[in-house]
Design a protein around this motif. Structure first.
Motif, PDB file in Angstrom:
ATOM      1  N   ALA A 198      45.384  29.472  65.412  1.00  0.00           N
ATOM      2  CA  ALA A 198      46.027  28.173  65.631  1.00  0.00           C
ATOM      3  C   ALA A 198      47.529  28.369  65.748  1.00  0.00           C
ATOM      4  CB  ALA A 198      45.711  27.232  64.478  1.00  0.00           C
TER       5      ALA A 198
ATOM      6  N   TRP B 100      45.261  20.132  69.952  1.00  0.00           N
ATOM      7  CA  TRP B 100      45.187  19.761  68.545  1.00  0.00           C
ATOM      8  C   TRP B 100      46.021  18.525  68.238  1.00  0.00           C
ATOM      9  CZ3 TRP B 100      47.963  24.057  70.239  1.00  0.00           C
ATOM     10  CH2 TRP B 100      49.346  24.049  70.008  1.00  0.00           C
TER      11      TRP B 100
ATOM     12  N   ARG C 160      44.423  19.359  63.190  1.00  0.00           N
ATOM     13  CA  ARG C 160      43.013  19.367  63.543  1.00  0.00           C
ATOM     14  C   ARG C 160      42.869  19.788  64.997  1.00  0.00           C
ATOM     15  NH1 ARG C 160      38.438  17.074  61.399  1.00  0.00           N
ATOM     16  NH2 ARG C 160      37.081  16.105  62.944  1.00  0.00           N
ATOM     17  N   VAL C 161      41.969  20.732  65.221  1.00  0.00           N
ATOM     18  CA  VAL C 161      41.683  21.156  66.595  1.00  0.00           C
ATOM     19  C   VAL C 161      40.851  20.062  67.254  1.00  0.00           C
ATOM     20  CG1 VAL C 161      40.565  22.893  68.034  1.00  0.00           C
ATOM     21  CG2 VAL C 161      41.717  23.577  65.920  1.00  0.00           C
TER      22      VAL C 161
ATOM     23  N   ARG D  47      37.962  23.777  61.847  1.00  0.00           N
ATOM     24  CA  ARG D  47      38.465  22.693  62.696  1.00  0.00           C
ATOM     25  C   ARG D  47      39.721  22.106  62.057  1.00  0.00           C
ATOM     26  NH1 ARG D  47      36.565  19.170  66.597  1.00  0.00           N
ATOM     27  NH2 ARG D  47      34.368  19.708  66.391  1.00  0.00           N
TER      28      ARG D  47
END
Lengths: 739, 165
Positions: free
Chosen positions: A62, A142, A68-69, A111
């Motif tokens: 990330a 994201w 949050r993806v 996630r």
């Protein structure tokens, strides 16, 4: 079924069979038996196994610190040459590595991103180049969320972690009253930064499944027995379906205690494509997404009488970790028992932060904590106008002052005297800033060293073959610690074989579960399991000969009893025993630690502030030394880690997203050849009957403990400048230099 | 293309031009003695000799080396017949985990040749004179090879012994 013989360490072992010394290999400075393989490039590390039909994985992390993806777009990446697929599994990828020795999986699910670089997907291709290119082509979307990135401004949000290996709070008496009563005091705050173990081999796994659904991971892991349990739990497999192989590990220093993200990602990808998958984390990913030593803020309070008797010892540490992670850097662990003093307050709290996981790095606790404590002791000695060695001796406790129980063995005072004499402490500079050679200010400093000693459960199989050769098997690892060699020395000594006739097989779950390498318990624990097995074999052989066990001598492949000489293979060929050691009352009833003293000379350039460690002498007492050569190397290695902590090592977090901005070996500065002088290490003779039947204590983390403080005390002695914010880089000296 | 490695000729087909010399050795040819510690020329674990000179094999593309004589740790000696530096590393415990070791040894071979050729270093007092290989020179010249286990003093002992032999 091979019989298991077990020893629980509930009683001291006054007589060690190793002292019978018939073979004469124990303790000697023998070359490593794995040495020729290592220097010839023939020792095989995790990523070097040649498996058929191998695919290469590259992790995708990330690029944000908290959030949050929402989408992963791998469409373009999948069309690239050689790309097999791009995988993600938001439920089963592990968020971060597991801590060492845990038997269950780490937090799973990616996630929800908790730190910059959290691995969220993996690209798999025919070659490394193709996988890397595909990983870079994957587009991630994201939603960013507010993260916890500030440490200094959020100290009031610190929470007390649950009791782990160490209790977070250990308090006794009224420290405020004792400080008020003290004639001379120190009350100051030291800070240490996040650090990275920076083992030379990056984390790596090759995952392969067989037709029955058994998973083999050739991985770079320190503790295969518990790593197997963690990996099996993460994949919802019974542990016996998982096999970890870690025969050679290119350094760990804590960073490879628990499973890391590449293991689970490789296993899931390998299952999906029906081919073995090899994933080597890039160096930057090791910094991003494995484990760090927590940064710390340590308030030390020391109060003494005018004569120098300590009345108060306070060591209050605030570290940081991911929210809901329990591990804390136990910086005050040695403060509990190192010096006398009735009023004591030793506490640990954590500020929750969205930075990568904090975990064990070489000497968790002492390594960071003694950077503060041993400098505070230097400051108080100066305020008392006492020699720092004399001041420490004045406060040498007769028993553990916190737990009020005996020490198992403690030759700290002798370490001070031995190292001081070898260093020439009497001829030291006594006026801070007062000794100059040309443009260099010269300073001398010292610090104590202490590292707790403990046992962990460990098993090993020892077998005698028909030709008398001895085979030792355990899934214990040798991460540079010398395990192959010392286990061969123990078995060779007890069964009377030279090392050429002992084979040691390590790092494979096919062998009995060993303690793993960590916490300085590896040699004591795995060595004792070999000892216990050999002791049992000796008893069996004696019984077969019809003589008492103590009436038999084992030497050069021969068994000698009552003037009869029998080849070992003839009498014992085919015998095998699994030895097992369990920690017992000795771990609780006495305080066990290894000790030492560091003395060093540091030169500081009066114009530039450049610091050069010029001379180093350390003396240690750590029970029986199993191999004087490898033990010395362990101590040198620890000392150099301490030099790095004092002068250069700092993982700098971006305040906006927690990312480590200096995430490679060009920017995160570990000591290089030119930073390290000749280091003189002495081991004082000692036996610790409470530790284990070998009477040996741990040394892997002893060298680092206190070492950095000796450097900084020498810098003060050279310049008259106290820096309490590690690392002591030259910019922190410039304003105070005379020049 | 053809590559000459440790005196042997290797024919390499369909080589991805992005492949570093290090990855070619490790991933295509099974010569895993050269190690990857950073892939950015920062640690020295991948050091090999190209035409006798030490280089970081992670920082050079394999396709650039047709016609070069490449020597890796496997070409210096074997466990049964060690090169003098390999033997000295064993004797002086100039390693622990062993991962940086092939790079340290290849680097030392190249470094000793540089000294023989009279190349100066940052710590050479007079660059016009032939350098004297004291400990400071060894440390300076070996500083491109990181050893996190920090066997540095033992590595210096090993190199000094071979240099003086």
């Amino acid at each position: 079924m091979t019989e298991t013989v077990s020893l629980t360490m509930d009683e001291p072992v006054a007589h060690s069979l190793l002292d019978e010394d018939a073979q004469g290999v124990i303790g000697r400075p023998l070359n490593r038996i794995d040495g020729p393989l290592k220097v010839a490039g023939k020792a095989t590390y995790a990523a070097e196994y040649q498996l058929d039909n191998l695919a290469h994985g590259f992790l995708i992390g990330a690029k944000f610190g908290r959030g949050r993806v929402t989408r992963i777009d791998a469409e373009q990446a999948r069309t690239m040459p050689g790309v097999i697929d791009v995988f993600w599994d938001f439920d089963h990828f592990i968020r971060n590595p597991q801590q060492g020795g845990q038997k269950s999986k780490p937090v799973q699910g990616v996630r929800d991103v908790q730190y910059f670089g959290e691995p969220i997907a993996i690209a798999v291709a025919e070659t490394f180049e193709q996988a890397r290119a595909a990983a870079h082509a994957v587009k991630v979307e994201w939603i960013e969320e507010p993260g916890l990135f500030d440490f200094d401004g959020r100290l009031d949000e610190a929470v007390t972690p649950p009791e782990g290996a160490t209790e977070p709070y250990a308090c006794k008496g009224d420290i405020d009253a004792a400080m008020a009563q003290a004639a001379v005091t120190v009350d100051a705050v030291w800070t240490t930064p996040s650090q990275n173990s920076a083992a030379m081999e990056m984390h790596a796994s090759i995952a392969s499944w067989d037709d029955e659904g058994n998973l083999t991971v050739h991985g770079s892991y320190q503790m295969p027995a518990s790593d197997r349990q963690q990996l099996a739990d993460a994949l919802s497999l019974p542990p016996e379906k998982v096999r970890i192989v870690s025969r050679y590990v290119g350094g760990g220093f804590g960073s490879k205690l628990g499973i890391a993200p590449e293991s689970v990602a490789s296993a899931l990808a390998a299952k999906a494509i029906g081919r073995p998958v090899k994933t080597v984390m890039a160096r930057q990913q090791v910094f991003d997404a494995t484990v760090r030593r927590s940064n710390t803020r340590q308030r030390i309070r020391l109060g003494a009488t005018a004569q120098g008797k300590l009345l108060a010892i306070g060591h209050e540490t605030i570290g940081s970790n991911l929210p809901e992670e329990d591990f804390f850097e136990p910086a005050g662990i040695a403060t509990q028992f190192l010096y006398a003093g009735d009023a004591r307050r030793i506490t640990h709290d954590n500020v929750p932060m969205n930075r990568l996981l904090s975990g064990s790095m070489r000497a968790p606790g002492e390594a960071a904590g003694m950077l503060a404590l041993e400098c505070a002791m230097d400051e108080l000695a100066e305020a008392l106008k006492l020699d720092p060695v004399a001041f420490r001796k004045l406060n040498e406790p007769e028993a553990d002052p916190q737990k009020e129980q005996p020490f198992s063995s403690r030759r700290l005072v002798e370490c001070y005297d031995d190292a001081a004499a070898k260093f020439g402490w009497e001829q030291r500079n006594r006026t801070p800033g007062g000794l100059r050679q040309g443009e260099w200010l010269v300073g001398h400093g010292m610090a104590a060293s202490a590292r707790s000693n403990k046992l962990q459960p460990s098993k090993a199989r020892v077998a005698v073959e028909a030709d008398g050769r001895v085979v030792v098997e355990t899934d214990m690892t040798d991460i540079g610690t010398g395990t192959y060699t010392i286990l061969a020395q123990i078995a060779g000594e007890l069964l009377g074989q030279p090392l050429t006739h002992v084979e040691v097989r390590l790092g494979d779950n096919r062998y009995p579960p060993g303690a793993g390498s960590g916490g300085s318990f590896g040699a004591g624990s795995s060595g004792t399991s070999v000892y216990v097995a050999c002791q049992s074999l000796r008893e069996r052989i004696a019984a077969k000969l019809g003589v008492a066990a103590d009436g038999v001598t084992f030497k050069d492949g021969l068994v000698i009893a009552e003037n009869r000489t029998t080849p070992l293979g003839e009498i014992a060929g085919g015998m095998e025993v699994i030895g097992e050691i369990e920690p017992g009352k000795m771990d609780e009833d006495v305080t066990q630690a290894s000790y030492g003293a560091h003395f060093c000379e540091v030169h500081v350039n009066a114009h530039t502030g450049e610091m050069r460690v010029k001379r180093w002498v350390s003396s240690f007492a750590a029970g029986r030394i199993l191999n004087e050569k490898t033990a010395r190397s362990q101590c040198i290695g620890g000392i150099v880690f301490g030099i790095g902590a004092a002068l250069t090592e700092e993982a700098v977090h971006d305040w906006r997203n927690g990312k480590i901005v200096n995430r490679d070996l060009a920017e995160y500065h570990v000591p290089a050849h030119a930073d390290v002088p000749h280091i003189e290490v002495t081991f004082l003779p000692e036996r610790d009957v409470h530790a284990n039947p070998m009477q040996a204590k741990g040394i892997g983390e002893l060298g680092i403990s206190g070492a950095g403080a000796a450097v900084v005390n020498a810098i003060y002695n050279a310049t008259g400048i106290r820096v309490r914010d590690y690392p002591v880089t030259l910019d922190k000296l410039l304003a105070g230099l005379p020049a | 293309m053809q590559l000459s490695i440790n005196g042997e000729t290797y024919a390499v087909e369909e080589l991805d031009v992005r492949t570093s010399l290090l990855d070619l050795l490790r991933e295509r040819l099974g010569l895993t003695g050269s190690k990857k510690g950073c892939d950015h020329g920062q640690c020295g674990a991948c050091t090999v000799l190209v035409n006798g000179r030490r280089i970081n094999s992670c920082l050079t593309l394999a396709v650039m080396h047709e016609g070069d004589e490449i020597t890796t740790i496997e070409g210096l000696g074997t466990p049964e017949a060690l090169h003098p530096l390999q033997a000295a590393f064993v004797k002086h415990d100039g390693y622990q985990c062993g991962y940086c070791t092939p790079g340290q040894i290849c680097s030392a071979v190249g470094m000793l040749d540089e000294v023989r050729r009279g190349w100066a270093s940052h710590v050479t007092d007079d660059v016009a004179d032939a350098p004297q290989l004291d400990d400071a020179e060894i440390r300076e010249r070996m500083s491109g090879n990181i050893c996190r286990c920090s066997a540095y003093p033992n590595i210096v002992d090993a190199i000094r012994e071979v240099a003086q032999a």
